[in-house]
Design a protein around this motif. Structure first.
Motif, PDB file in Angstrom:
ATOM      1  N   GLY A  69      -9.753  -5.486   6.769  1.00  0.00           N
ATOM      2  CA  GLY A  69     -10.333  -4.202   6.409  1.00  0.00           C
ATOM      3  C   GLY A  69     -10.870  -4.319   4.997  1.00  0.00           C
ATOM      4  O   GLY A  69     -11.544  -5.287   4.643  1.00  0.00           O
ATOM      5  N   VAL A  70     -10.525  -3.354   4.169  1.00  0.00           N
ATOM      6  CA  VAL A  70     -10.956  -3.382   2.781  1.00  0.00           C
ATOM      7  C   VAL A  70     -10.372  -4.584   2.042  1.00  0.00           C
ATOM      8  O   VAL A  70     -10.912  -5.024   1.023  1.00  0.00           O
ATOM      9  N   ASP A  71      -9.284  -5.159   2.579  1.00  0.00           N
ATOM     10  CA  ASP A  71      -8.704  -6.333   1.927  1.00  0.00           C
ATOM     11  C   ASP A  71      -9.592  -7.572   2.033  1.00  0.00           C
ATOM     12  O   ASP A  71      -9.188  -8.667   1.628  1.00  0.00           O
ATOM     13  N   LEU A  72     -10.795  -7.398   2.554  1.00  0.00           N
ATOM     14  CA  LEU A  72     -11.797  -8.451   2.412  1.00  0.00           C
ATOM     15  C   LEU A  72     -12.058  -8.755   0.941  1.00  0.00           C
ATOM     16  O   LEU A  72     -12.464  -9.857   0.575  1.00  0.00           O
ATOM     17  N   CYS A  73     -11.827  -7.770   0.096  1.00  0.00           N
ATOM     18  CA  CYS A  73     -12.110  -7.910  -1.333  1.00  0.00           C
ATOM     19  C   CYS A  73     -10.957  -8.646  -2.018  1.00  0.00           C
ATOM     20  O   CYS A  73      -9.808  -8.208  -1.984  1.00  0.00           O
ATOM     21  N   LEU A  74     -11.275  -9.759  -2.659  1.00  0.00           N
ATOM     22  CA  LEU A  74     -10.271 -10.570  -3.336  1.00  0.00           C
ATOM     23  C   LEU A  74     -10.070 -10.148  -4.779  1.00  0.00           C
ATOM     24  O   LEU A  74      -8.975 -10.257  -5.318  1.00  0.00           O
ATOM     25  N   GLY A  75     -11.149  -9.695  -5.413  1.00  0.00           N
ATOM     26  CA  GLY A  75     -11.073  -9.340  -6.821  1.00  0.00           C
ATOM     27  C   GLY A  75     -12.456  -9.057  -7.362  1.00  0.00           C
ATOM     28  O   GLY A  75     -13.428  -8.928  -6.603  1.00  0.00           O
ATOM     29  N   ARG A  76     -12.538  -8.971  -8.679  1.00  0.00           N
ATOM     30  CA  ARG A  76     -13.830  -8.690  -9.279  1.00  0.00           C
ATOM     31  C   ARG A  76     -13.936  -9.455 -10.596  1.00  0.00           C
ATOM     32  O   ARG A  76     -12.926  -9.815 -11.222  1.00  0.00           O
ATOM     33  N   ILE A  77     -15.165  -9.716 -10.994  1.00  0.00           N
ATOM     34  CA  ILE A  77     -15.432 -10.317 -12.290  1.00  0.00           C
ATOM     35  C   ILE A  77     -16.419  -9.432 -13.035  1.00  0.00           C
ATOM     36  O   ILE A  77     -17.322  -8.843 -12.430  1.00  0.00           O
ATOM     37  N   THR A 122      -1.241  -5.482   0.623  1.00  0.00           N
ATOM     38  CA  THR A 122      -0.156  -5.389   1.597  1.00  0.00           C
ATOM     39  C   THR A 122      -0.480  -4.252   2.559  1.00  0.00           C
ATOM     40  O   THR A 122      -0.588  -3.089   2.137  1.00  0.00           O
ATOM     41  N   ASP A 123      -0.688  -4.616   3.829  1.00  0.00           N
ATOM     42  CA  ASP A 123      -0.998  -3.613   4.857  1.00  0.00           C
ATOM     43  C   ASP A 123      -2.189  -2.731   4.453  1.00  0.00           C
ATOM     44  O   ASP A 123      -2.163  -1.495   4.610  1.00  0.00           O
ATOM     45  N   GLY A 124      -3.226  -3.352   3.940  1.00  0.00           N
ATOM     46  CA  GLY A 124      -4.449  -2.624   3.629  1.00  0.00           C
ATOM     47  C   GLY A 124      -4.424  -1.814   2.357  1.00  0.00           C
ATOM     48  O   GLY A 124      -5.330  -0.999   2.119  1.00  0.00           O
ATOM     49  N   ARG A 125      -3.397  -1.985   1.505  1.00  0.00           N
ATOM     50  CA  ARG A 125      -3.311  -1.274   0.232  1.00  0.00           C
ATOM     51  C   ARG A 125      -3.065  -2.285  -0.891  1.00  0.00           C
ATOM     52  O   ARG A 125      -2.400  -3.302  -0.685  1.00  0.00           O
ATOM     53  N   VAL A 126      -3.590  -1.980  -2.053  1.00  0.00           N
ATOM     54  CA  VAL A 126      -3.344  -2.825  -3.222  1.00  0.00           C
ATOM     55  C   VAL A 126      -1.973  -2.478  -3.778  1.00  0.00           C
ATOM     56  O   VAL A 126      -1.739  -1.348  -4.219  1.00  0.00           O
ATOM     57  N   THR A 127      -1.067  -3.436  -3.729  1.00  0.00           N
ATOM     58  CA  THR A 127       0.291  -3.202  -4.222  1.00  0.00           C
ATOM     59  C   THR A 127       0.530  -3.844  -5.588  1.00  0.00           C
ATOM     60  O   THR A 127       1.603  -3.669  -6.171  1.00  0.00           O
ATOM     61  N   CYS A 132      -6.706   6.708  -0.371  1.00  0.00           N
ATOM     62  CA  CYS A 132      -6.269   6.021  -1.583  1.00  0.00           C
ATOM     63  C   CYS A 132      -5.943   4.580  -1.225  1.00  0.00           C
ATOM     64  O   CYS A 132      -5.118   4.324  -0.337  1.00  0.00           O
ATOM     65  N   TYR A 133      -6.605   3.652  -1.881  1.00  0.00           N
ATOM     66  CA  TYR A 133      -6.427   2.247  -1.541  1.00  0.00           C
ATOM     67  C   TYR A 133      -5.415   1.541  -2.444  1.00  0.00           C
ATOM     68  O   TYR A 133      -5.159   0.358  -2.263  1.00  0.00           O
ATOM     69  N   PHE A 134      -4.860   2.255  -3.409  1.00  0.00           N
ATOM     70  CA  PHE A 134      -3.821   1.687  -4.266  1.00  0.00           C
ATOM     71  C   PHE A 134      -2.474   2.286  -3.894  1.00  0.00           C
ATOM     72  O   PHE A 134      -2.347   3.499  -3.713  1.00  0.00           O
ATOM     73  N   ASP A 135      -1.479   1.448  -3.763  1.00  0.00           N
ATOM     74  CA  ASP A 135      -0.115   1.886  -3.469  1.00  0.00           C
ATOM     75  C   ASP A 135       0.828   1.090  -4.368  1.00  0.00           C
ATOM     76  O   ASP A 135       1.567   0.213  -3.930  1.00  0.00           O
ATOM     77  N   LEU A 136       0.755   1.392  -5.654  1.00  0.00           N
ATOM     78  CA  LEU A 136       1.518   0.656  -6.651  1.00  0.00           C
ATOM     79  C   LEU A 136       2.937   1.199  -6.746  1.00  0.00           C
ATOM     80  O   LEU A 136       3.142   2.412  -6.746  1.00  0.00           O
ATOM     81  N   PRO A 137       3.935   0.342  -6.819  1.00  0.00           N
ATOM     82  CA  PRO A 137       5.326   0.814  -6.926  1.00  0.00           C
ATOM     83  C   PRO A 137       5.562   1.492  -8.273  1.00  0.00           C
ATOM     84  O   PRO A 137       4.802   1.300  -9.227  1.00  0.00           O
ATOM     85  N   PRO A 138       6.613   2.302  -8.363  1.00  0.00           N
ATOM     86  CA  PRO A 138       6.875   3.035  -9.613  1.00  0.00           C
ATOM     87  C   PRO A 138       6.938   2.155 -10.854  1.00  0.00           C
ATOM     88  O   PRO A 138       6.492   2.555 -11.936  1.00  0.00           O
ATOM     89  N   ARG A 139       7.463   0.952 -10.713  1.00  0.00           N
ATOM     90  CA  ARG A 139       7.582   0.095 -11.893  1.00  0.00           C
ATOM     91  C   ARG A 139       6.222  -0.320 -12.447  1.00  0.00           C
ATOM     92  O   ARG A 139       6.117  -0.775 -13.581  1.00  0.00           O
ATOM     93  N   LEU A 140       5.167  -0.155 -11.640  1.00  0.00           N
ATOM     94  CA  LEU A 140       3.821  -0.515 -12.078  1.00  0.00           C
ATOM     95  C   LEU A 140       2.978   0.732 -12.352  1.00  0.00           C
ATOM     96  O   LEU A 140       1.749   0.669 -12.336  1.00  0.00           O
ATOM     97  N   SER A 141       3.630   1.850 -12.614  1.00  0.00           N
ATOM     98  CA  SER A 141       2.892   3.101 -12.823  1.00  0.00           C
ATOM     99  C   SER A 141       1.846   3.024 -13.932  1.00  0.00           C
ATOM    100  O   SER A 141       0.794   3.673 -13.824  1.00  0.00           O
ATOM    101  N   PRO A 142       2.051   2.223 -15.004  1.00  0.00           N
ATOM    102  CA  PRO A 142       0.977   2.135 -16.009  1.00  0.00           C
ATOM    103  C   PRO A 142      -0.331   1.604 -15.436  1.00  0.00           C
ATOM    104  O   PRO A 142      -1.419   1.947 -15.916  1.00  0.00           O
TER     105      PRO A 142
END
Length: 719
Positions: free
Chosen positions: A84-92, A148-153, A7-17
């Motif tokens: 690592g995977v954080d080579l990816c900046l975003g998408r359009i 952050t540390d290879g995960r999308v936060t 899993c490459y997403f590690d969103l905090p609880p406040r961002l659960s939506p």
């Protein structure tokens, strides 16, 4: 396409939506594909590098090609290995319904040829940085990731069309860019690829022709924009590649170079050289500032650098008297006209010491021709050897075109008044006296441009001696090879076969072992460079600009600065300053938004600089830290630092203007003149009112105050 359960997403609880599968599932699949392709690519690069290193060294072009391939593979492996995977900046997502495009620090393609990441510098990625609501550039939406540390936060979506809204993008009131401004600082500048703004991107992608001035006040991002522009130009302009001269980044001081050292490697560029102006000259490491402001001002002019040319020319005047050269075959007259012809042999721009050998060779050929005219029947090789041993001829030549040393020449200007007056006739008698000193080699920072100009005009005084040693080594080696060949031929019974090939002159030439020749490595900072980036450029004198322009024949530069931060004043325009030093094609781009310094700090800093420079271009802050500027006394210095460290597990601080403070982890101690280009979460100024008066004092205080990204504390000694 590779699949994985990671899993490459590690969103905090406040961002659960934002964690709803409908919003991130496609990203998860794409990140997995990137991870698989990256792993395969790294494995392939390691195998190819091992093969390249095991390949035979060979010689000549083959050896060069192998070394270049090894270097290329090593550089690519090191660059990819940084991320690592954080080579990816975003998408359009294009509005025409085509597939999303993922933007990366580098381009990446899988084994089937599918493009997983588009390099951020490519034209296909331009809309990721440049799209605005006024000009969507064909986009439906844009997403930026925080890693952050290879995960999308965290991630942020922007939409430009009604269909983008219907796609259930995770919209935020807070943009990715503004959110990034509140993050803690570190002891290294970070790249801003994920948050480049449209106005900054326009500067980054501007063409490389001529000089581009990036003008902006504190916190406008001009330094990081210039570094990103460097990476972009190396990628997009083949004329600027490392094998075409490469790029040199010139910064104001060593703390700055340390601070920005990681930016270019994170952008995929490993081979860019960085230095300060001091580093361009060997004497710069130990040179103190000039104590006399009048002397410093005189040496800072381009005219003074121009005095080097007539100073050298005095040592290139042909003898006005002739002499008779006596040899075993004839006595020939070498008149003033012969000397004049020999002295015209070097091409314009040839360094003095390099031209010396050309003058000698031409003089010898003139004498050889005179022997031919006299039908002296002299063997030319033997005659040339005899002439090299003619003491009168050699001594006359040595006096007429002596070997010069840059240090001796510049030192003579400061110790021989008549010499200086002749080379710089515009100086008054009082100015000539002011420039004189007892120790000719007591070099100061103000001497460096003249030493540099002299060294470039004169050349290496040892070069001629090395060439003579090389020539002697070649002749000795050829004589030895010739004897061996003659012995082999004499031992050949029938005079046929392979041995007879040794009679061919090319064979004899190629058998000379080049490794016996004396070699020297080039000065890495001598240039020429295809492009030069100059940060804090407002501080450079005309003489120092001459040092840089001489290293950049293309006149392609990125000039970064703020006229309001010039410690010695800057009353003219950038165009006037740069055209005076030889840069005729000058464009200017301005940045006026202060992204770094909170408005609480700018409210205190702006009056400081405006009092000294009413027309200063003070940028407007876009954010508030919520922390007011504090005033306290110096007895609280250590307590303030300790309290901040206790409250903050991350971030960096700096105590400015107090040499008695010994830096500790996460807290630096710097003089006011060494903080330009740096930024800290906490800045503590110690007795800033004592840093000096006038423009210099105001600039030092203004610059130091605007280093703060969150908190500013002003300390005053009690009483």
């Amino acid at each position: 396409m590779t699949t994985t359960t990671t899993c490459y997403f590690d969103l905090p609880p406040r961002l659960s939506p934002k964690a709803e599968p409908g919003l991130i599932a496609a990203d998860e699949r794409h990140f997995a594909a990137i991870a698989g392709s990256l792993e395969a690519t790294l494995a392939e690069l390691r195998d190819r590098l091992a093969t390249s290193r095991r390949a035979p060294g060979g010689a000549g072009r083959a050896a060069l090609d192998r070394d270049l391939e090894t270097h290329r593979l090593t550089s690519r492996l090191r660059t990819l290995g940084r991320h690592g995977v954080d080579l990816c900046l975003g998408r359009i997502v294009p509005a025409d319904g085509s597939d999303p495009i993922h933007i990366g620090r580098l381009g990446l393609t899988d084994e089937d040829g599918e493009v997983l990441l588009v390099d951020w510098r490519s034209p296909a990625a331009e809309a990721f940085f440049g799209a605005t609501h006024a000009d969507p550039m064909g986009l439906e939406s844009r997403r930026r990731y925080r890693w952050t540390d290879g995960r999308v936060t965290d991630y942020w979506d922007e939409v430009f069309t009604s269909s983008g809204l219907e796609s259930r993008a995770a919209l935020d009131d807070q943009s990715a860019f503004v959110a990034s401004l509140a993050t803690n600082r570190s002891d290294r500048m970070r790249d801003v690829l994920g948050t480049i703004q449209a106005d900054q991107d326009a500067i980054i992608r501007a063409g490389s022709k001529g000089a581009l001035v990036v003008d902006g006040g504190p916190g406008t991002g001009k330094t990081v924009v210039a570094l990103h522009r460097t990476a972009y130009l190396l990628y997009s302009d083949p004329r600027l590649g490392h094998r075409k001269g490469g790029v040199l980044v010139v910064g104001p001081h060593l703390p700055y170079l340390s601070y920005v050292s990681g930016v270019l490697p994170s952008l995929g560029e490993e081979g860019v050289l960085t230095c300060t102006v001091r580093d361009l000259v060997a004497e710069g490491a130990d040179a103190p500032e000039e104590v006399d402001d009048t002397v410093a001002s005189l040496k800072a002019t381009a005219a003074m650098v121009g005095a080097i040319e007539p100073a050298v020319r005095l040592y290139e005047e042909a003898p006005r008297d002739g002499l008779t050269v006596e040899t075993p075959w004839a006595d020939v007259w070498v008149g003033p006209e012969d000397w004049a012809v020999a002295f015209d042999a070097p091409a314009p721009g040839t360094p003095h010491n390099d031209g010396r050998d050309e003058v000698w060779d031409e003089l010898v050929e003139i004498i050889v021709e005179k022997h031919d005219d006299a039908e002296a029947d002299a063997p030319h090789d033997l005659l040339r050897r005899v002439l090299r041993q003619d003491e009168e001829l050699v001594e006359t030549f040595r006096r007429a075109w002596p070997l010069l040393d840059a240090g001796d020449l510049v030192g003579d200007l400061w110790t021989v008044p008549a010499y200086l007056q002749r080379c710089a006739p515009w100086l008054s008698a009082d100015q000539v006296r002011a420039l004189q000193r007892e120790d000719p080699t007591a070099w100061t920072v103000s001497d460096l441009p003249l030493l540099d100009a002299a060294r470039r005009r004169i050349g290496d005084p040892e070069a001629s001696a090395r060439r003579r040693r090389r020539r002697a080594a070649e002749e000795a080696e050829r004589e030895q090879v010739a004897r061996v060949i003659d012995d082999l031929i004499a031992a050949d019974d029938d005079g046929e076969g392979l041995v007879t090939m040794l009679r061919h002159p090319d064979i004899r030439q190629n058998l000379v072992e080049e490794e016996v020749l004396v070699r020297t490595g080039p000065d890495m900072l001598a240039g020429p460079f295809a492009h030069i980036v100059v940060d804090e450029a407002q501080e450079l004198t005309d003489a120092e600009w001459r040092m840089l322009v001489a290293r950049c024949p293309s006149r392609s530069l990125t000039v970064v600065g703020d006229r309001a931060q010039a410690r010695h004043g800057f009353s003219e325009s950038w165009q006037e300053r740069l055209r005076r030093v030889g840069l005729t094609s000058v464009e200017q781009a301005s940045l006026s938004i202060n992204y770094r310094t909170p408005e609480e700090v700018m409210a205190h800093a702006a009056p400081v600089i405006l009092a000294a420079l009413p027309d200063a271009n003070v940028p407007t802050s876009v954010r508030s830290s919520g922390v007011p500027v504090r005033h306290d006394d110096t007895t609280r210095r250590d307590a303030i630092v300790e309290e901040w460290l206790a409250r903050n597990d991350e971030g960096v601080a700096c105590v400015i203007g107090d040499p008695s403070f010994v830096q500790i982890p996460r807290v630096r101690s710097l003089a006011p003149e060494l903080v330009k280009g740096l930024e800290f979460d906490l800045v503590v100024l110690v007795d800033p009112h004592r840093w000096g008066s006038g423009v210099r004092g105001a600039v030092d205080r203004y610059v130091a105050m605007t280093r703060a990204t969150r908190e500013l504390v002003m300390l005053t000694t009690p009483g």
